[in-house]
Design an enzyme around this catalytic site. Structure first.
Site, PDB file in Angstrom:
ATOM      1  N   ARG A  78      41.579 -18.290  18.292  1.00 40.03           N
ATOM      2  CA  ARG A  78      40.339 -19.068  18.273  1.00 40.03           C
ATOM      3  C   ARG A  78      39.331 -18.495  17.298  1.00 40.03           C
ATOM      4  NH1 ARG A  78      40.910 -22.876  22.529  1.00 40.03           N
ATOM      5  NH2 ARG A  78      38.919 -23.814  22.889  1.00 40.03           N
ATOM      6  N   ARG A 121      30.964 -27.066  22.298  1.00 38.36           N
ATOM      7  CA  ARG A 121      32.337 -26.628  21.999  1.00 38.36           C
ATOM      8  C   ARG A 121      32.702 -26.967  20.549  1.00 38.36           C
ATOM      9  NH1 ARG A 121      35.339 -29.695  26.520  1.00 38.36           N
ATOM     10  NH2 ARG A 121      37.220 -29.130  25.365  1.00 38.36           N
ATOM     11  N   ARG A 129      38.750 -38.289  28.903  1.00 42.43           N
ATOM     12  CA  ARG A 129      39.931 -37.528  29.353  1.00 42.43           C
ATOM     13  C   ARG A 129      39.878 -37.303  30.868  1.00 42.43           C
ATOM     14  NH1 ARG A 129      41.339 -32.097  26.505  1.00 42.43           N
ATOM     15  NH2 ARG A 129      39.164 -31.652  26.936  1.00 42.43           N
ATOM     16  N   LYS A 187      45.723 -31.271  20.704  1.00 42.08           N
ATOM     17  CA  LYS A 187      46.618 -30.101  20.690  1.00 42.08           C
ATOM     18  C   LYS A 187      47.480 -30.060  21.953  1.00 42.08           C
ATOM     19  CE  LYS A 187      43.097 -27.260  20.519  1.00 42.08           C
ATOM     20  NZ  LYS A 187      41.977 -28.217  20.556  1.00 42.08           N
ATOM     21  N   ARG A 230      37.343 -32.550  33.537  1.00 41.24           N
ATOM     22  CA  ARG A 230      37.067 -31.122  33.380  1.00 41.24           C
ATOM     23  C   ARG A 230      35.562 -30.882  33.355  1.00 41.24           C
ATOM     24  NH1 ARG A 230      40.887 -29.146  28.435  1.00 41.24           N
ATOM     25  NH2 ARG A 230      38.954 -28.126  27.815  1.00 41.24           N
TER      26      ARG A 230
HETATM   27  P1  AP5 Z   1      44.063 -33.233  24.345  1.00 39.26           P
HETATM   28  O1  AP5 Z   1      45.480 -33.190  23.923  1.00 39.26           O
HETATM   29  O2  AP5 Z   1      43.725 -32.847  25.750  1.00 39.26           O
HETATM   30  O3  AP5 Z   1      43.160 -32.412  23.287  1.00 39.26           O
HETATM   31  P2  AP5 Z   1      43.043 -30.862  22.999  1.00 39.26           P
HETATM   32  O4  AP5 Z   1      43.009 -30.687  21.527  1.00 39.26           O
HETATM   33  O5  AP5 Z   1      44.081 -30.099  23.754  1.00 39.26           O
HETATM   34  O6  AP5 Z   1      41.582 -30.635  23.585  1.00 39.26           O
HETATM   35  P3  AP5 Z   1      40.952 -29.539  24.522  1.00 39.26           P
HETATM   36  O7  AP5 Z   1      39.592 -30.054  24.873  1.00 39.26           O
HETATM   37  O8  AP5 Z   1      41.855 -29.158  25.662  1.00 39.26           O
HETATM   38  O9  AP5 Z   1      40.833 -28.361  23.543  1.00 39.26           O
HETATM   39  P4  AP5 Z   1      39.907 -27.192  23.605  1.00 39.26           P
HETATM   40  O10 AP5 Z   1      40.419 -26.383  22.490  1.00 39.26           O
HETATM   41  O11 AP5 Z   1      38.460 -27.485  23.593  1.00 39.26           O
HETATM   42  O12 AP5 Z   1      40.130 -26.651  25.106  1.00 39.26           O
HETATM   43  P5  AP5 Z   1      40.938 -25.417  25.696  1.00 39.26           P
HETATM   44  O13 AP5 Z   1      41.531 -25.887  26.967  1.00 39.26           O
HETATM   45  O14 AP5 Z   1      41.809 -24.785  24.678  1.00 39.26           O
HETATM   46  O15 AP5 Z   1      43.507 -34.710  24.041  1.00 39.26           O
HETATM   47  C1  AP5 Z   1      42.179 -35.084  24.367  1.00 39.26           C
HETATM   48  C2  AP5 Z   1      42.160 -36.527  24.904  1.00 39.26           C
HETATM   49  O16 AP5 Z   1      42.537 -37.423  23.879  1.00 39.26           O
HETATM   50  C3  AP5 Z   1      43.132 -36.764  26.065  1.00 39.26           C
HETATM   51  O17 AP5 Z   1      42.513 -37.658  26.951  1.00 39.26           O
HETATM   52  C4  AP5 Z   1      44.369 -37.392  25.400  1.00 39.26           C
HETATM   53  O18 AP5 Z   1      45.054 -38.267  26.290  1.00 39.26           O
HETATM   54  C5  AP5 Z   1      43.742 -38.155  24.233  1.00 39.26           C
HETATM   55  N1  AP5 Z   1      44.584 -38.146  23.026  1.00 39.26           N
HETATM   56  C6  AP5 Z   1      45.299 -37.094  22.529  1.00 39.26           C
HETATM   57  N2  AP5 Z   1      45.908 -37.439  21.377  1.00 39.26           N
HETATM   58  C7  AP5 Z   1      45.533 -38.731  21.126  1.00 39.26           C
HETATM   59  C8  AP5 Z   1      45.823 -39.657  20.072  1.00 39.26           C
HETATM   60  N3  AP5 Z   1      46.605 -39.321  19.030  1.00 39.26           N
HETATM   61  N4  AP5 Z   1      45.277 -40.885  20.137  1.00 39.26           N
HETATM   62  C9  AP5 Z   1      44.462 -41.234  21.191  1.00 39.26           C
HETATM   63  N5  AP5 Z   1      44.167 -40.416  22.219  1.00 39.26           N
HETATM   64  C10 AP5 Z   1      44.691 -39.179  22.184  1.00 39.26           C
HETATM   65  O19 AP5 Z   1      39.744 -24.388  25.982  1.00 39.26           O
HETATM   66  C11 AP5 Z   1      38.774 -24.617  26.976  1.00 39.26           C
HETATM   67  C12 AP5 Z   1      37.871 -23.400  27.065  1.00 39.26           C
HETATM   68  O20 AP5 Z   1      38.648 -22.232  27.447  1.00 39.26           O
HETATM   69  C13 AP5 Z   1      37.176 -22.983  25.756  1.00 39.26           C
HETATM   70  O21 AP5 Z   1      35.977 -23.712  25.541  1.00 39.26           O
HETATM   71  C14 AP5 Z   1      36.941 -21.489  26.014  1.00 39.26           C
HETATM   72  O22 AP5 Z   1      35.836 -21.288  26.871  1.00 39.26           O
HETATM   73  C15 AP5 Z   1      38.191 -21.071  26.758  1.00 39.26           C
HETATM   74  N6  AP5 Z   1      39.283 -20.613  25.860  1.00 39.26           N
HETATM   75  C16 AP5 Z   1      40.511 -21.186  25.693  1.00 39.26           C
HETATM   76  N7  AP5 Z   1      41.226 -20.496  24.788  1.00 39.26           N
HETATM   77  C17 AP5 Z   1      40.451 -19.461  24.375  1.00 39.26           C
HETATM   78  C18 AP5 Z   1      40.640 -18.412  23.435  1.00 39.26           C
HETATM   79  N8  AP5 Z   1      41.782 -18.295  22.716  1.00 39.26           N
HETATM   80  N9  AP5 Z   1      39.616 -17.531  23.246  1.00 39.26           N
HETATM   81  C19 AP5 Z   1      38.476 -17.628  23.941  1.00 39.26           C
HETATM   82  N10 AP5 Z   1      38.220 -18.618  24.844  1.00 39.26           N
HETATM   83  C20 AP5 Z   1      39.206 -19.517  25.049  1.00 39.26           C
END
Ligand code: AP5
Length: 215
Positions: A88, A171, A127, A13, A160
């Site tokens: 979420r 997660r 990552r 994402k 991270r």
């Molecule tokens: P990346 O693009 O970083 O993936 P992502 O989907 O953004 O993954 P996240 O882990 O950031 O998502 P998340 O939803 O768990 O975390 P968030 O920060 O929102 O890609 C991942 C890896 O793969 C990278 O190394 C990239 O280079 C590689 N890659 C990408 N695309 C690729 C491809 N096509 N092919 C090969 N490699 C690829 O949330 C973190 C925490 O914050 C949550 O656990 C929660 O505690 C809190 N939080 C955030 N939002 C909320 C909310 N709305 N409500 C409540 N808590 C929240």
């Protein structure tokens, strides 16, 4: 253009949102990035959110909703935005609908990035990210040209704290239970587009662009 990127942790994402934001010149709103920045600056919000994030749990809705509302009211969102990591759960999705109605906007598209569980574990465990500018890399799938430093700002790349394997599995469980019901919620509204997120980064991006041209 107003859109949401949905998908499991590590589905890509953030990677896609950054490309779309740059090329379509609309803001990328990542609740995860905003929360992480608050944690590292030890703000009141960051101190409240830290424990939930380290455990892989969702931060309470009331904290997240007020930060999203403030962000959507900023002027740069008038022409559109990409939401990454929000909503979420169903409560957040309904609250978002209400916010959009108040500012007389509609959501145009919700992209679901489908990636297998095994693949997301590989992606997340490799990552590395830059705490300074938020750029994200993967040690083998998407490496920085500068090795362990960020290509954009030169800072050292780090892992991270919630990317440790045991937290990642929690997660994924939270995603399955709380976030996946949003797929049916947005499908029923006729704005959901499912994309294979397991292709390479450019192919996934091209698929999203093709769909956006047709909206
Ligand atoms: P990346 O693009 O970083 O993936 P992502 O989907 O953004 O993954 P996240 O882990 O950031 O998502 P998340 O939803 O768990 O975390 P968030 O920060 O929102 O890609 C991942 C890896 O793969 C990278 O190394 C990239 O280079 C590689 N890659 C990408 N695309 C690729 C491809 N096509 N092919 C090969 N490699 C690829 O949330 C973190 C925490 O914050 C949550 O656990 C929660 O505690 C809190 N939080 C955030 N939002 C909320 C909310 N709305 N409500 C409540 N808590 C929240």
């Amino acid at each position: 253009m107003k859109m949401i990127l949905l998908g499991a942790p590590g589905a890509g994402k953030g990677t896609q949102a950054k490309l779309i934001s740059k090329n379509f010149n609309i803001p990328h709103i990542s609740t995860g990035d905003i929360l992480r920045s608050n944690v590292s600056q030890e703000t009141e919000l960051g101190l409240k959110a830290k424990g939930y994030m380290e455990a892989g749990a969702l931060v309470p809705d009331e904290l997240v909703l007020s930060l999203v509302k403030d962000r959507l009211l900023q002027e740069d969102c008038e022409k559109g935005f990409i939401l990454d990591g929000f909503p979420r759960n169903l409560q957040q999705a309904k609250a978002l609908n209400q916010m959009l109605q108040e500012i007389k906007m509609n959501m145009d598209r919700v992209f679901l990035l489908n990636v297998d569980k095994d693949e997301v574990v590989v992606r997340i465990s490799g990552r590395r990210f830059c705490e300074n500018c938020g750029s994200s890399y993967h040690i083998s799938l998407n490496p920085s040209k500068l090795g362990t430093s960020c290509e954009v700002c030169g800072e050292a790349l780090i892992q991270r704290t919630d990317d440790k394997k045991e937290v990642v599995l929690d997660r994924i469980k939270v995603y399955e239970k709380a976030t996946k019901p949003l797929v049916d919620y947005y499908r029923a509204q006729g704005i959901l587009e499912e994309i294979s997120g397991s292709k390479d980064i450019q192919e996934v991006y091209d698929t999203i662009c093709r769909d956006l041209q047709a909206v």
